[in-house]
Design a protein around this motif. Sequence first.
Motif, PDB file in Angstrom:
ATOM      1  N   ASP A   1     -15.385  -6.165   3.901  1.00 16.84           N
ATOM      2  CA  ASP A   1     -14.471  -7.063   3.180  1.00 16.84           C
ATOM      3  C   ASP A   1     -13.280  -6.345   2.580  1.00 16.84           C
ATOM      4  O   ASP A   1     -12.384  -6.985   1.997  1.00 16.84           O
ATOM      5  CB  ASP A   1     -15.220  -7.776   2.030  1.00 16.84           C
ATOM      6  CG  ASP A   1     -16.410  -8.573   2.537  1.00 16.84           C
ATOM      7  OD1 ASP A   1     -16.346  -9.070   3.678  1.00 16.84           O
ATOM      8  OD2 ASP A   1     -17.410  -8.689   1.792  1.00 16.84           O
ATOM      9  N   VAL A   2     -13.272  -5.003   2.696  1.00 21.33           N
ATOM     10  CA  VAL A   2     -12.263  -4.222   1.972  1.00 21.33           C
ATOM     11  C   VAL A   2     -10.839  -4.605   2.382  1.00 21.33           C
ATOM     12  O   VAL A   2      -9.968  -4.810   1.529  1.00 21.33           O
ATOM     13  CB  VAL A   2     -12.498  -2.709   2.174  1.00 21.33           C
ATOM     14  CG1 VAL A   2     -11.320  -1.896   1.656  1.00 21.33           C
ATOM     15  CG2 VAL A   2     -13.782  -2.287   1.464  1.00 21.33           C
ATOM     16  N   ASP A   3     -10.605  -4.747   3.688  1.00 21.62           N
ATOM     17  CA  ASP A   3      -9.237  -5.022   4.144  1.00 21.62           C
ATOM     18  C   ASP A   3      -8.709  -6.332   3.567  1.00 21.62           C
ATOM     19  O   ASP A   3      -7.568  -6.396   3.105  1.00 21.62           O
ATOM     20  CB  ASP A   3      -9.178  -5.049   5.679  1.00 21.62           C
ATOM     21  CG  ASP A   3      -9.211  -3.634   6.245  1.00 21.62           C
ATOM     22  OD1 ASP A   3      -8.387  -2.810   5.805  1.00 21.62           O
ATOM     23  OD2 ASP A   3     -10.084  -3.352   7.093  1.00 21.62           O
ATOM     24  N   ALA A   4      -9.577  -7.360   3.576  1.00 25.88           N
ATOM     25  CA  ALA A   4      -9.147  -8.662   3.063  1.00 25.88           C
ATOM     26  C   ALA A   4      -8.830  -8.579   1.568  1.00 25.88           C
ATOM     27  O   ALA A   4      -7.845  -9.169   1.092  1.00 25.88           O
ATOM     28  CB  ALA A   4     -10.238  -9.711   3.324  1.00 25.88           C
ATOM     29  N   VAL A   5      -9.652  -7.855   0.819  1.00 26.40           N
ATOM     30  CA  VAL A   5      -9.426  -7.759  -0.626  1.00 26.40           C
ATOM     31  C   VAL A   5      -8.147  -6.958  -0.903  1.00 26.40           C
ATOM     32  O   VAL A   5      -7.367  -7.301  -1.799  1.00 26.40           O
ATOM     33  CB  VAL A   5     -10.645  -7.144  -1.351  1.00 26.40           C
ATOM     34  CG1 VAL A   5     -10.386  -7.039  -2.847  1.00 26.40           C
ATOM     35  CG2 VAL A   5     -11.898  -7.977  -1.100  1.00 26.40           C
ATOM     36  N   ILE A   6      -7.911  -5.919  -0.095  1.00 24.48           N
ATOM     37  CA  ILE A   6      -6.666  -5.151  -0.262  1.00 24.48           C
ATOM     38  C   ILE A   6      -5.456  -6.051  -0.004  1.00 24.48           C
ATOM     39  O   ILE A   6      -4.485  -6.061  -0.773  1.00 24.48           O
ATOM     40  CB  ILE A   6      -6.645  -3.917   0.668  1.00 24.48           C
ATOM     41  CG1 ILE A   6      -7.626  -2.870   0.143  1.00 24.48           C
ATOM     42  CG2 ILE A   6      -5.231  -3.330   0.772  1.00 24.48           C
ATOM     43  CD1 ILE A   6      -7.712  -1.606   0.979  1.00 24.48           C
ATOM     44  N   ASP A   7      -5.528  -6.835   1.080  1.00 23.70           N
ATOM     45  CA  ASP A   7      -4.423  -7.748   1.397  1.00 23.70           C
ATOM     46  C   ASP A   7      -4.139  -8.674   0.215  1.00 23.70           C
ATOM     47  O   ASP A   7      -2.983  -8.890  -0.167  1.00 23.70           O
ATOM     48  CB  ASP A   7      -4.758  -8.600   2.633  1.00 23.70           C
ATOM     49  CG  ASP A   7      -4.720  -7.766   3.911  1.00 23.70           C
ATOM     50  OD1 ASP A   7      -4.103  -6.674   3.891  1.00 23.70           O
ATOM     51  OD2 ASP A   7      -5.333  -8.187   4.915  1.00 23.70           O
ATOM     52  N   ARG A   8      -5.219  -9.214  -0.334  1.00 20.71           N
ATOM     53  CA  ARG A   8      -5.053 -10.138  -1.455  1.00 20.71           C
ATOM     54  C   ARG A   8      -4.453  -9.413  -2.664  1.00 20.71           C
ATOM     55  O   ARG A   8      -3.529  -9.925  -3.305  1.00 20.71           O
ATOM     56  CB  ARG A   8      -6.407 -10.762  -1.810  1.00 20.71           C
ATOM     57  CG  ARG A   8      -6.345 -11.821  -2.886  1.00 20.71           C
ATOM     58  CD  ARG A   8      -5.531 -13.034  -2.452  1.00 20.71           C
ATOM     59  NE  ARG A   8      -5.403 -14.015  -3.532  1.00 20.71           N
ATOM     60  CZ  ARG A   8      -4.338 -14.773  -3.764  1.00 20.71           C
ATOM     61  NH1 ARG A   8      -3.290 -14.706  -2.954  1.00 20.71           N
ATOM     62  NH2 ARG A   8      -4.311 -15.619  -4.760  1.00 20.71           N
ATOM     63  N   ALA A   9      -4.957  -8.207  -2.948  1.00 23.84           N
ATOM     64  CA  ALA A   9      -4.449  -7.439  -4.104  1.00 23.84           C
ATOM     65  C   ALA A   9      -2.954  -7.182  -3.946  1.00 23.84           C
ATOM     66  O   ALA A   9      -2.181  -7.314  -4.899  1.00 23.84           O
ATOM     67  CB  ALA A   9      -5.214  -6.132  -4.246  1.00 23.84           C
ATOM     68  N   LEU A  10      -2.546  -6.844  -2.720  1.00 25.41           N
ATOM     69  CA  LEU A  10      -1.133  -6.526  -2.490  1.00 25.41           C
ATOM     70  C   LEU A  10      -0.253  -7.767  -2.629  1.00 25.41           C
ATOM     71  O   LEU A  10       0.940  -7.665  -2.925  1.00 25.41           O
ATOM     72  CB  LEU A  10      -0.949  -5.899  -1.103  1.00 25.41           C
ATOM     73  CG  LEU A  10      -1.612  -4.520  -0.911  1.00 25.41           C
ATOM     74  CD1 LEU A  10      -1.479  -4.049   0.538  1.00 25.41           C
ATOM     75  CD2 LEU A  10      -1.013  -3.477  -1.861  1.00 25.41           C
ATOM     76  N   SER A  11      -0.858  -8.945  -2.426  1.00 24.37           N
ATOM     77  CA  SER A  11      -0.058 -10.174  -2.485  1.00 24.37           C
ATOM     78  C   SER A  11       0.070 -10.714  -3.906  1.00 24.37           C
ATOM     79  O   SER A  11       0.827 -11.639  -4.162  1.00 24.37           O
ATOM     80  CB  SER A  11      -0.690 -11.247  -1.593  1.00 24.37           C
ATOM     81  OG  SER A  11      -1.831 -11.794  -2.245  1.00 24.37           O
ATOM     82  N   LEU A  12      -0.694 -10.171  -4.843  1.00 22.18           N
ATOM     83  CA  LEU A  12      -0.671 -10.689  -6.215  1.00 22.18           C
ATOM     84  C   LEU A  12       0.272  -9.849  -7.068  1.00 22.18           C
ATOM     85  O   LEU A  12       0.020  -8.664  -7.283  1.00 22.18           O
ATOM     86  CB  LEU A  12      -2.082 -10.645  -6.828  1.00 22.18           C
ATOM     87  CG  LEU A  12      -3.113 -11.627  -6.257  1.00 22.18           C
ATOM     88  CD1 LEU A  12      -4.531 -11.237  -6.674  1.00 22.18           C
ATOM     89  CD2 LEU A  12      -2.805 -13.053  -6.707  1.00 22.18           C
TER      90      LEU A  12
END
Length: 388
Positions: free
Chosen positions: A168-179
């Motif tokens: 799940d790391v990639d998805a969470v990183i993507d989300r973090a970068l978008s916030l």
Amino acid sequence: MTPTQGKFPLKAFTRLETPFYYYDLDVLRQTLTTLKNEAQKNRVNVHYAIKANANPRILSMIQMYGLGIDCVSGGEIRAALKAGVPADKIVFAGVGKSDWEINLALEAGIFCFNVESLPELEVIAQLAAARSVTAPVALRINPDVQADTHHYIATGMKENKFGINLGDVDAVIDRALSLPQIRLVGLHFHIGSQILEMNNFAGLCSRVNEIQDRLARRNLMVEHINLGGGLGVDYHHPDQAAVPDFAEYFSTIRRMLRLRPGQSLHVEPGRSVVAQCGSLISKVLYVKQGSARKFAILDAGMTELIRPALYQAYHKIENISSDEDAEKYDVVGPICESSDCFGKEVTLNRVRRGDYIAVRSAGAYGETMSSNYNLRPTPKSYFSDDLI
Ligand SMILES: *Cc1c(COP(=O)(O)O)cnc(C)c1O
């Protein structure tokens, strides 16, 4: 006389009500001096895991050595700030951070939130937006690495509740970068506690290297890597091995971990900092002859030190007021639970009512885990500097 008897100010003990925690501050100073020197030599930033021992006197000494603090609750953040630890050296981990705790950390301006799930990331972003601040975040990744320790204190395998799963790391990183309220500054790991196999830490470093390579392919790099805590202590030899081998630990992770240019390395030791300086001191109430064995019944129990009952943990136990011939005893407490037992078939100098018993290496996860079960009073603490 056994060699350990001289270590305890027995005469001073007779003026005190048992049970209590006794802290040898010389051992703590030696440990902190070694830790500080080795950390500087290896360029490692240390955040002491305050959950191991939050006694104000211990904290103030740790603070004097300039360590940061690893917290897992709002109460711990308050204790760290009260001890004078600068907010920008505080990290905040935990799978279930409440809103008030997140707000407290945002208000204080801590170094970093170690975030353990996507929903937590979203809540931190919302609360940060409400205050018009940004939140520095490291993602706690569950590295799926084995730790050779009791399964209750292993945290880094995929069946554990801790951290974000590798998939799940990639998805969470993507989300973090978008916030916009989230500043992704680090990666965090913690594989468990009481780890003495350097191979386990080496395994963690290899996994971190793989993850960093994956990020590099996406042109991503974080400012810091935090490897958590977990370094164990020698519960069998509290005197000979009073200071853990921080040099070996730091050199292992320094050698195995491929840090990127400019990246800083952080760790969160708890147990290894404070375990060996503390002993639980109690008095023998009764010696009882059972049908198969003899019991030494103490005035301390699992309410003062729960580790044996909770994790089947071993602690060295000594009769510090006797030099008579050794015999075997089951050493038990007064609490109404069969698990209230410090050790079975323990070899002790012959025990009599009123003898002082030291349960060694109790400085970590002793006092902080004490409870008022059976409406027992909270244990007091005394310090070697004050008892001569
Ligand atoms: C408990 C804990 C630590 C400290 O572990 P020790 O084994 O006492 O060194 C460090 N980091 C996190 C996230 C923890 O939960």
